[in-house]
Scaffold this motif. Structure first.
Motif, mmCIF file in Angstrom:
data_model
loop_
_atom_site.group_PDB
_atom_site.id
_atom_site.type_symbol
_atom_site.label_atom_id
_atom_site.label_comp_id
_atom_site.label_asym_id
_atom_site.label_seq_id
_atom_site.Cartn_x
_atom_site.Cartn_y
_atom_site.Cartn_z
ATOM 1 N N GLU A 444 0.845 -1.180 0.000
ATOM 2 C CA GLU A 444 0.000 0.000 0.000
ATOM 3 C C GLU A 444 0.881 1.231 0.000
ATOM 4 O OE1 GLU A 444 -3.403 0.617 0.056
ATOM 5 O OE2 GLU A 444 -3.582 -1.470 -0.559
ATOM 6 N N ASN A 470 -0.669 -1.749 5.934
ATOM 7 C CA ASN A 470 -2.111 -1.956 5.860
ATOM 8 C C ASN A 470 -2.477 -3.099 6.802
ATOM 9 O OD1 ASN A 470 -4.784 -2.370 5.259
ATOM 10 N ND2 ASN A 470 -4.471 -2.831 3.086
ATOM 11 N N ASP A 473 -5.186 -5.741 5.464
ATOM 12 C CA ASP A 473 -4.873 -6.417 4.206
ATOM 13 C C ASP A 473 -5.290 -7.882 4.305
ATOM 14 O OD1 ASP A 473 -3.935 -6.899 1.694
ATOM 15 O OD2 ASP A 473 -1.825 -7.036 2.288
ATOM 16 N N SER A 496 -11.737 1.730 9.625
ATOM 17 C CA SER A 496 -11.188 0.961 8.513
ATOM 18 C C SER A 496 -10.070 1.736 7.830
ATOM 19 C CB SER A 496 -12.298 0.629 7.510
ATOM 20 O OG SER A 496 -11.764 0.035 6.349
ATOM 21 N N GLN A 497 -10.273 3.033 7.605
ATOM 22 C CA GLN A 497 -9.229 3.856 7.003
ATOM 23 C C GLN A 497 -8.022 3.977 7.924
ATOM 24 O OE1 GLN A 497 -9.080 5.198 3.846
ATOM 25 N NE2 GLN A 497 -10.828 3.825 3.573
ATOM 26 N N SER A 500 -5.987 0.859 7.761
ATOM 27 C CA SER A 500 -5.429 0.603 6.433
ATOM 28 C C SER A 500 -4.181 1.428 6.146
ATOM 29 C CB SER A 500 -6.485 0.903 5.354
ATOM 30 O OG SER A 500 -7.605 0.073 5.508
ATOM 31 N N ARG A 501 -3.961 2.497 6.883
ATOM 32 C CA ARG A 501 -2.823 3.379 6.600
ATOM 33 C C ARG A 501 -2.080 3.695 7.887
ATOM 34 N NH1 ARG A 501 -2.693 6.192 1.775
ATOM 35 N NH2 ARG A 501 -4.441 5.842 0.354
ATOM 36 N N ARG A 502 -1.397 2.718 8.430
ATOM 37 C CA ARG A 502 -0.677 2.946 9.676
ATOM 38 C C ARG A 502 0.801 3.190 9.391
ATOM 39 N NH1 ARG A 502 -3.171 5.316 10.889
ATOM 40 N NH2 ARG A 502 -1.710 5.909 12.503
ATOM 41 N N SER A 531 -4.325 -10.529 8.685
ATOM 42 C CA SER A 531 -3.485 -9.972 7.628
ATOM 43 C C SER A 531 -2.006 -10.270 7.816
ATOM 44 C CB SER A 531 -3.692 -8.458 7.539
ATOM 45 O OG SER A 531 -3.389 -7.832 8.768
#
Length: 1056
Positions: A444, A470, A473, A496-497, A500-502, A531
């Protein structure tokens, strides 16, 4: 560089060291244009803010400037989009602490610090072209700074995660390194060798105030470069470095050595002086006599005479040691031979006159009473060495703590990035050090990369970007949807967002009490497992780990049911429950297993103070695999993890387990089983631990040498999950998370209980602090990372506490959170709130002066005990208030006797342990027989993370002596007042603030007058406590008891 000699300096600023902070206009060059300007330069000058600074506070004094980029109005859009909310640490106004208070901060601040003695400055009137930009300025100075050859600035805060969904242009300046003005980017700015700013003061005033002369000498921690546990070194080092001043808490560090020095010394200094005292105390002998507790009791009371010289010499140490209660009593018959010695386990008895057996044996102030048992095994290890060893993992010379699947340069860079994160000062050096091999790009794209792709030409970035992981994932989208449905509808999209972007794979979840933090953390943990793979789960206490394990298993079961709804039993696409194991000490697991095999219908009884619980333990799963019929053991089900079914097949295929399976299933007697060939059970128990998909353990278990828990952490874990991280020490956090930047999500509330440090403000006879780093020691990993600028996901809906009962605490502790109550927290028609309605009705029936809370909400109640007194134990300094303790029990007895409230609906909490012991002792008396079944009273510290329908709080404080004590602590008060579901009663002295006395003495709101044992008056500030008590009075929620008879004020007063 010249002038960079390092000396040990007093860490706290002295009056002669003058700080300077002034709005400025930061220029792209000597003639402009303006890059950013402070508010005093006028609205519309720049969306960025700039400030000229000379800081004298904290371990690092510096001169330079800051440039601040807006995160958006109140960060509302960022929060809705799932970026999270940024915080910082602001100066604290709390008494007795310099530790910062975390507050929402709507600016991304990048600091540029000039090297000491490494720059020259000029102060002059600006040219007309610059002055004309600010026609209203009466005074204006153009300050120019030029770095000397070879000198470099230090950049703080650069590279921290940033977003501004309100203003994409600002986002491009920070994340995409686009020009801000005149072709100048943020990177260009911080890499300049000349800097120019305008200040709204005359050149003479700026030159006089902004000067290195006002800074304290350069500073370094005086603890050298060796940080491993070495008692001999401490015996020399710590006496040489003691001081009458403590160090300021550090939220960032210049280098790894300073960071590790602080982390290790936080541990060492909390115990060093005590250990020295223990060694001397253990060589002290004193006469003692014993009192039998009863014919059927193997314990005794020992009354020991302590000489005055002993009491005076060890006064501070003994008070601290007594708080731990556990000790070892060495006995000798009077002879001189070693074989005459024996060691018995014992606990210190506070307020001995409160115990029935001792009332016929009155003791004097110089006598110590202990409860002893024979035989004893002595004290257990305290874990200090483990914590020091963990902190040393963040030294550059340390090896990797985890198997990350990468080696060589890539592993080295990951470890360096982890150390950079934990230094807390941003990522400038790492991001601009392009000589190293780049970190592999994640699948990502990072936020910065995404923005660059969206707005810039396809060019390589001028700096390396932070890796983004992510955590959602998951190959199976349906499983992801089923998992996210466990969250509230309002949280599903933004959370969720967020997952997904840590950045760096690091997430932080914060929430006030009762807002569902552990549930959301468990969703994150299960997403990580799906994931990434195996996840190591932990917390600061056994209770925290127990709660997390239970919640993980509960949510996994719910998700599995949701996913499989409508699928036939033989459908291979069905999801399985995740294998959650709560592992305890190996010897306790084995002992519990053997007890349940032998006595399947009985409760397990282990050693005193054992934290072991059956559910999800290794013993539990072993018995499930054996098909045990023991109490509390379920059958293995089709929806259980494939790992469990594989273990079952392994057991069924091995002959040595035949007899064990038979006795577990009740098909063989224990007597017959003992006649069969014995074999080791530990290998299978190890397999259970290593097969776990989510292993839940304390930090101590994760560090056990040659244990399966340590193997799991080192070799198998692909991610970390930690609950109650605001109550965990940073060394414990390092012990669990390691040094290889494994993806990690932590949850907690920095406004609840902090990490426990018992050696705080104590001093020796010369006035030197025993613990110079006490403020750093109370800093949790969550608070440290949150203060550094890591975005946090926070919750805003109350899910547990009935409407109205969180209002007061919410207003006092969480003013920035616009919280609401879930629909199921509404009171009308809610059958779960029967105890709360019964409490309200009974309170108004007994005390007609109490105002009703209303039809749609509940409100806290206060039970005022007129004339109550507090006794302070001469040995332990523990505080006991007999009248308030009895009033609490009497109130509980009245509720159980005269309403529908059951004993299981009530819990009693106390700030002071002496009141807990006193109440639990009183409950054994015949007059309180109706309270059988009520949980024992607990301290607030031991009850964090737990809840009850009705909570009765015994404050145990009085005016004017001894005053409010540590109930002034906001964090502790927050926990104390939020354990209830539908009813809260505070028992104490409503006049604790001494408002009648304030008419005679000058005092401000929030101040409490305290009179000490010698009659001297002191003032202490506690605004939250003051406001809470004020609301009790203003809203007429005070129930007033008549003056208690004098005999109730005596510790050994009448039995109930």
């Amino acid at each position: 560089m010249e002038g960079q000699s390092v000396t040990v300096a007093a860490p706290a600023p002295r009056k002669k060291f003058v700080a300077y902070s002034k709005d400025c206009a930061l220029l792209a060059g000597p003639s402009g244009p303006v890059i950013g300007a402070g508010k005093t330069f006028g609205a519309g000058v720049s969306v960025l803010q700039a400030r000229l600074m000379a800081s004298t506070v904290g371990p690092t004094a510096w001169m330079g400037f800051s440039l601040s980029f807006p995160l958006g109005d109140d960060q509302v859009d960022n929060e809705k989009a799932g970026f999270g909310v940024r915080y910082h640490s602001k100066s604290s106004n709390l008494p007795g602490t310099r530790n910062g208070v975390l507050a929402q901060f709507d600016w991304h601040r990048v600091g540029v610090m000039f090297p000491r003695s490494g720059f020259v400055s000029t102060f002059e009137d600006p040219p007309p072209s610059l002055a004309s930009l600010f026609p209203g300025a009466r005074k204006l100075c153009l300050l120019s700074v030029r770095l000397l050859e070879g000198a470099q600035v230090k950049v703080d805060g650069f590279g921290m995660p940033f977003a501004n969904f309100e203003n994409p242009e600002v986002e491009r300046w920070v994340n995409g390194n686009e020009p801000i003005v005149a072709g100048t980017t943020l990177l260009d700015l911080v890499q300049k060798t000349e800097f120019h700013v305008l200040v709204l003061e005359s050149p003479v005033d700026v030159q006089r105030k902004w000067s290195e002369e006002h800074l304290p000498p350069p500073f370094s921690y005086p603890y050298g470069t060796e940080h491993d546990w070495d008692w001999a070194r401490y015996r020399t080092l710590l006496p040489e470095t003691k001081s009458t001043e403590q160090f300021w808490p550090a939220y960032s560090f210049d280098d790894d050595n300073a960071h590790v020095a602080v982390r290790t010394q936080c541990v060492v200094q909390d115990v060093f002086w005590l250990q020295v005292a223990v060694e001397e105390i253990s060589d002290s002998w004193a006469p003692a006599y014993f009192i039998n507790r009863g014919a059927d009791d193997h314990r005794y009371y020992a009354v020991i005479t302590l000489p005055k010289e002993f009491r005076d010499r060890f006064k501070a140490a003994w008070t601290r040691l007594a708080k731990d209660n556990d000790a070892v009593l060495k006995l000798a018959s009077g002879g001189e031979e070693d074989e005459d010695l024996a060691e018995w386990e014992c606990t210190i008895v506070e307020h001995p006159q409160a115990f029935t057996e001792l009332q016929s044996h009155p003791t004097e102030d110089h006598e110590l009473v202990m409860m002893v048992s024979r035989p004893g095994k002595g004290q257990k290890g305290n874990g200090f060495k483990r914590k020091v060893a963990a902190a040393c993992h963040l030294l550059p010379t340390a090896g990797p703590t985890n198997n990350t699947g990468v080696t060589g340069r890539e592993l080295a860079e990951r470890m360096e990035l982890h150390r950079t994160l934990m230094r807390g000062s941003g990522f400038y050096n790492w991001m601009t050090n392009t000589n190293q091999a780049p970190v592999p790009e994640p699948e990502e794209p990072s936020v910065e990369q995404a923005l660059a792709n969206r707005t810039l030409d396809q060019q390589p970035p001028p700096v390396r970007t932070l890796p983004v992981v992510n955590l959602l994932d998951v190959p199976d989208d349906k499983y992801t949807r089923a998992l996210l449905e466990e969250a509230l509808p309002r949280d599903r999209a933004p959370f969720s967002q967020y997952l997904s972007r840590r950045h760096l794979g690091l997430g932080i979840i914060t929430a006030p009490p009762g807002f569902g933090k552990t549930t959301l953390l468990s969703i994150a943990g299960l997403a990580m497992q799906a994931s990434l793979g195996k996840i190591l789960c932990s917390g600061p206490t056994n209770v925290a780990v127990d709660n997390l394990a239970s919640r993980l298993e509960k949510i996994s079961t719910s998700v599995c049911q949701r996913y499989n709804d409508g699928k036939p039993e033989n459908d291979p696409s069905r999801q399985r429950r995740r294998f959650v194991v709560r592992a305890y000490m190996a010897r306790q697991e084995l002992a519990a297993l053997m007890q349940l095999l032998r006595f399947p219908d009985k409760e397990v009884s282990l050693v005193r103070k054992s934290a072991w619980k059956l559910h999800l333990s290794v013993a539990y799963w072993f018995l499930v695999l054996l098909g045990s019929k023991a109490k509390g053991i379920r059958e293995l089900e089709a929806n259980d993890s494939e790992a469990l079914h594989q273990l079952r097949r392994d057991i069924e295929g091995r002959d040595e387990f035949t007899a064990l399976r038979a006795v577990a299933a009740g098909e063989m007697s224990w007597a017959d089983f003992t006649k069969t060939k014995s074999f080791e059970l530990q290998p299978m128990m190890k397999q259970i631990v290593l097969a776990a998909e989510l292993l839940c353990i304390t930090p101590a278990r994760s560090a056990e040498i040659n244990s399966p828990c340590q193997d799991y952490k080192k070799k198998l874990a692909t991610g970390i999950l930690i609950d109650e991280a605001a109550n965990m020490t940073i060394p414990d956090y390092i012990c669990v998370s390691g040094n290889c930047l494994l993806p990690c999500v932590i949850g907690g509330d920095p406004r609840q209980l902090k990490p426990l440090v018992l050696t705080g403000m104590q001093k020796d006879e010369a006035g030197n602090f025993y613990h110079r780093l006490a403020q750093d020691a109370t800093m949790s990993p969550l608070a440290f990372l949150q203060a550094s600028g890591i975005p946090v996901y926070r919750l805003s809906l109350q899910l547990r506490i009935a409407r109205g009962l969180f209002d007061w605490v919410g207003a006092e502790v969480y003013p920035e959170i616009r919280f609401g109550y879930a629909q199921h927290c509404n009171i009308p028609g809610n059958n779960n709130y029967g105890p709360g309605r019964a409490l309200e009705d009974r309170a108004r029936a007994r005390f007609p002066e109490v105002a009703p809370a209303g039809l749609i909400k509940f409100s806290p109640l206060f039970l005022h005990c007129e004339g109550s007194r507090v006794y302070i134990d001469k040995t332990t300094k523990s505080k006991l208030c007999p009248v308030q303790a009895r009033a609490t029990l009497d109130f509980a007895l009245d509720l159980v006797t005269n309403t529908t409230i059951k004993t299981t609906d009530i819990v009693i909490l106390c700030p002071y342990a002496a009141n807990v012991k006193f109440i639990n002792n009183l409950m054994k008396r015949p007059g309180y027989a109706a309270l059988v079944g009520m949980a024992p009273a607990s301290t607030v510290d031991s009850y964090q993370g737990q809840e009850s329908d009705i909570v009765l709080v015994t404050m145990g404080t009085t005016f004017p002596y001894p005053g409010p004590g540590f109930t002034t602590d906001r964090n502790r008060l927050n926990v104390l007042l939020t354990r209830q579901r539908c009813g809260l009663v505070v028992v104490g002295d409503i006049n604790i603030d001494g408002k009648q006395e304030k008419k005679k003495e000058k005092a401000r709101p929030g101040q409490f007058m305290v009179r000490d044992a010698e009659g001297k008056i002191h003032w202490t500030k506690a605004l939250m406590l003051y406001n809470i008590y004020k609301r009790f009075v203003q809203e007429k929620r005070v129930m007033r008891l008549p003056q208690a008879p004098e005999e109730d004020n005596v510790v050994d007063g009448p039995a109930a």
